[in-house]
Design an enzyme around this catalytic site. Structure first.
Site, PDB file in Angstrom:
ATOM      1  N   ASP A 233      47.286  40.558  33.676  1.00  0.00           N
ATOM      2  CA  ASP A 233      45.846  40.639  33.928  1.00  0.00           C
ATOM      3  C   ASP A 233      45.196  39.726  32.894  1.00  0.00           C
ATOM      4  O   ASP A 233      45.122  40.069  31.714  1.00  0.00           O
ATOM      5  CB  ASP A 233      45.387  42.090  33.777  1.00  0.00           C
ATOM      6  CG  ASP A 233      43.888  42.240  33.979  1.00  0.00           C
ATOM      7  OD1 ASP A 233      43.157  41.237  33.919  1.00  0.00           O
ATOM      8  OD2 ASP A 233      43.442  43.388  34.177  1.00  0.00           O
TER       9      ASP A 233
ATOM     10  N   LYS B 191      34.216  36.123  33.109  1.00  0.00           N
ATOM     11  CA  LYS B 191      34.282  36.146  31.642  1.00  0.00           C
ATOM     12  C   LYS B 191      34.358  34.693  31.158  1.00  0.00           C
ATOM     13  O   LYS B 191      33.420  33.946  31.374  1.00  0.00           O
ATOM     14  CB  LYS B 191      35.453  37.025  31.203  1.00  0.00           C
ATOM     15  CG  LYS B 191      35.258  38.477  31.672  1.00  0.00           C
ATOM     16  CD  LYS B 191      36.312  39.401  31.145  1.00  0.00           C
ATOM     17  CE  LYS B 191      35.979  40.852  31.478  1.00  0.00           C
ATOM     18  NZ  LYS B 191      36.611  41.355  32.700  1.00  0.00           N
TER      19      LYS B 191
ATOM     20  N   TYR C 293      29.238  39.508  57.835  1.00  0.00           N
ATOM     21  CA  TYR C 293      30.468  40.321  57.804  1.00  0.00           C
ATOM     22  C   TYR C 293      31.652  39.439  58.130  1.00  0.00           C
ATOM     23  O   TYR C 293      31.590  38.643  59.073  1.00  0.00           O
ATOM     24  CB  TYR C 293      30.389  41.461  58.828  1.00  0.00           C
ATOM     25  CG  TYR C 293      30.384  42.800  58.146  1.00  0.00           C
ATOM     26  CD1 TYR C 293      31.460  43.180  57.344  1.00  0.00           C
ATOM     27  CD2 TYR C 293      29.308  43.673  58.272  1.00  0.00           C
ATOM     28  CE1 TYR C 293      31.451  44.393  56.686  1.00  0.00           C
ATOM     29  CE2 TYR C 293      29.299  44.884  57.618  1.00  0.00           C
ATOM     30  CZ  TYR C 293      30.380  45.242  56.822  1.00  0.00           C
ATOM     31  OH  TYR C 293      30.378  46.440  56.164  1.00  0.00           O
TER      32      TYR C 293
ATOM     33  N   ARG D 273      30.324  37.803  38.993  1.00  0.00           N
ATOM     34  CA  ARG D 273      31.138  39.002  38.786  1.00  0.00           C
ATOM     35  C   ARG D 273      32.079  39.144  39.972  1.00  0.00           C
ATOM     36  O   ARG D 273      31.642  39.141  41.120  1.00  0.00           O
ATOM     37  CB  ARG D 273      30.268  40.260  38.713  1.00  0.00           C
ATOM     38  CG  ARG D 273      29.131  40.195  37.743  1.00  0.00           C
ATOM     39  CD  ARG D 273      28.601  41.578  37.458  1.00  0.00           C
ATOM     40  NE  ARG D 273      29.533  42.261  36.602  1.00  0.00           N
ATOM     41  CZ  ARG D 273      29.653  42.029  35.290  1.00  0.00           C
ATOM     42  NH1 ARG D 273      28.890  41.143  34.695  1.00  0.00           N
ATOM     43  NH2 ARG D 273      30.528  42.675  34.573  1.00  0.00           N
TER      44      ARG D 273
ATOM     45  N   THR E 180      39.423  38.613  36.404  1.00  0.00           N
ATOM     46  CA  THR E 180      38.028  38.644  36.828  1.00  0.00           C
ATOM     47  C   THR E 180      37.557  37.201  36.822  1.00  0.00           C
ATOM     48  O   THR E 180      38.232  36.314  36.292  1.00  0.00           O
ATOM     49  CB  THR E 180      37.145  39.474  35.868  1.00  0.00           C
ATOM     50  OG1 THR E 180      37.362  38.999  34.538  1.00  0.00           O
ATOM     51  CG2 THR E 180      37.479  40.946  35.943  1.00  0.00           C
TER      52      THR E 180
ATOM     53  N   GLU F   4      35.340  40.598  57.735  1.00  0.00           N
ATOM     54  CA  GLU F   4      36.604  41.295  57.414  1.00  0.00           C
ATOM     55  C   GLU F   4      37.780  40.473  57.913  1.00  0.00           C
ATOM     56  O   GLU F   4      37.749  39.919  59.018  1.00  0.00           O
ATOM     57  CB  GLU F   4      36.603  42.691  58.045  1.00  0.00           C
ATOM     58  CG  GLU F   4      35.747  43.653  57.255  1.00  0.00           C
ATOM     59  CD  GLU F   4      35.654  45.035  57.871  1.00  0.00           C
ATOM     60  OE1 GLU F   4      36.288  45.280  58.912  1.00  0.00           O
ATOM     61  OE2 GLU F   4      34.922  45.865  57.309  1.00  0.00           O
TER      62      GLU F   4
HETATM   63  N1  DSN Z   1      34.586  46.004  30.835  1.00  0.00           N
HETATM   64  C1  DSN Z   1      35.436  44.848  30.737  1.00  0.00           C
HETATM   65  C2  DSN Z   1      35.419  44.284  29.355  1.00  0.00           C
HETATM   66  O1  DSN Z   1      34.386  44.370  28.746  1.00  0.00           O
HETATM   67  O2  DSN Z   1      36.408  43.769  28.886  1.00  0.00           O
HETATM   68  C3  DSN Z   1      36.762  45.152  31.171  1.00  0.00           C
HETATM   69  O3  DSN Z   1      36.677  45.828  32.379  1.00  0.00           O
END
Ligand code: DSN
Length: 430
Positions: A193, A222, A47, A228, A219, A49
């Site tokens: 984003d 990708k 933990y 993730r 994110t 925080e």
């Molecule tokens: N689900 C993601 C995507 O496939 O682009 C976006 O949140």
């Protein structure tokens, strides 16, 4: 403790699925073994925080170093002055930004979900469209591209407090400079984003939002090829424009509002095992081999779009600048007697041939999000497997063969065999 064979058998099954098939979901990728090892480590037990050296728990001296390394590498990778690596996902990162800069009922302007935007950019089914008042810009029907004049018109009319650029299925680059001019004109903050193309941006292959956008979210799983998760960045920190003060009466910096919006605003304990994996991925992304990977992703995607166009598919905007493309299946000529293609039918049929894509709304779609008229295709994952330009026409041919015979199980099975044979040459896991 008994070995959990039920779960570990399923993990083995999923590993096989990922290994034998062609993965074309634009938001997916394959992480390295060291990224997976960091995620599956003892750091999950801790933990922590708070932020490095400002925690609410004892025993954080090691995770402090882990998180600091993740922060330092992210700053170096994106040339950012400030980052927070704790968001559990892109949606969490966006929620934290909105909590930091908006009050319920404030106006936001985002990219229409049905044109390629994201749920968290103001969709009525998401917190962003329930707590705030959204308006949207989209693409033009003729060009499939965002028209900055239209964005300006809508911004001047709506006077949003936050403008969001970025998408989950848009194949063209973004004009962050003009977005910033518009934001300044209407007194809005600007957020990008960059979840999809963040790896390509980090390595200088696409326009860089950090000099222009007040806040940038992404994110990490990708094109960036990490675990993730999510992250928030700023090219340059600045005093918050809302006048919020510290207990000492000084104006708080934006970074303070954003840190507080992540924790305690929207999250509890950070996932230090995932943060460690983010640090590993950022380290990998700083290497020369990752730059080569990104260049190859773009080459593969560009060629793939060309191959689809050659086969008579409509690629929205006619091609791609990044790793992905959106295909409108409505205008593809199909053999007499064959049921018309939808996104749902294409996704379900291709998966039988071990080719994975996702159904996707296309701009001006006449079908529901559960059916859709399109599919979204991306080259990030197959490029990690080692596929190059010479493999791309073959993949598009296989996709076309399945879609043009979607009622013929024999043909689909033949294609599946070809797919499995092809992917044998690109081993994934040791
Ligand atoms: N689900 C993601 C995507 O496939 O682009 C976006 O949140």
């Amino acid at each position: 403790m008994k070995k959990d064979t039920a779960i570990f058998n399923l993990i083995a099954e999923e590993k096989k699925r990922q290994t034998v098939g062609i993965e074309l979901i634009a938001s997916e990728n394959y992480v390295s073994e060291q990224v997976m090892k960091a995620m599956g480590s003892v750091l999950t037990n801790k933990y922590a925080e708070g932020l490095p050296h400002k925690r609410y728990y004892g025993g954080c001296e090691v995770v402090d170093k882990v998180e600091q390394l993740a922060i330092d590498r992210a700053k170096q990778l994106f040339n950012a002055e400030w980052v927070n690596v704790q968001p559990h996902s892109g949606a969490q990162a966006n929620a934290a930004v909105m909590l930091a800069v908006l009050k319920p009922g404030d106006k936001i302007l985002g990219f229409d979900l049905s044109h390629g935007g994201h749920l968290t950019h103001g969709s009525p089914v998401n917190f962003s469209g329930k707590l705030y008042v959204p308006s949207f810009y989209g693409v033009e029907e003729k060009t499939g591209r965002v028209n900055m004049k239209k964005v300006e018109e809508i911004a001047l009319r709506e006077k949003p407090k936050l403008i969001i650029c970025g998408a989950s299925s848009y194949s063209r680059d973004w004009d962050y400079k003009t977005f910033r001019k518009i934001a300044d004109k209407v007194g809005a903050l600007l957020m990008a984003d960059i979840s999809h193309p963040s790896g390509l941006i980090a390595r200088g292959l696409l326009n860089d939002p950090l000099p222009y956008c007040h806040i940038v979210t992404t994110t990490t799983h990708k094109t960036l090829r990490g675990p993730r998760g999510g992250m928030i960045m700023m090219g340059k920190d600045f005093p918050n424009p809302f006048g919020e003060k510290t207990p000492k009466g000084e104006i708080k910096m934006m970074s303070q509002l954003l840190d507080a919006a992540v924790f305690p605003g929207t999250q509890g304990g950070p996932l230090e095992h995932v943060i460690a994996a983010k640090a590993v991925a950022y380290g990998e992304a700083l290497e020369d081999s990752y730059l080569k990977y990104c260049v190859q992703v773009m080459k593969n995607a560009k060629l793939m779009a060309e191959c689809f166009v050659e086969k008579g598919y409509k690629v929205i905007s006619g091609g791609t600048d990044n790793h992905c493309m959106l295909i409108d299946l409505r205008s593809k000529k199909i053999p007499n007697g064959l049921a018309p293609l939808t996104g749902k039918l294409a996704e379900n049929t291709l998966v039988k041939a071990d080719i994975t894509v996702n159904k996707n709304m296309v701009p001006f779609d006449d079908k529901s999000p559960f059916v859709t008229s399109g599919i979204r295709v991306g080259a990030a994952a197959i490029t990690t497997r080692g596929l190059k330009e010479k493999h791309i026409p073959k993949i598009v041919n296989l996709i076309d063969k399945v879609l043009m015979n979607h009622d013929n199980e024999k043909v689909i099975l033949e294609v599946r065999k070809e797919v499995n044979k092809m992917m044998k040459d690109f081993p994934l896991f040791s």
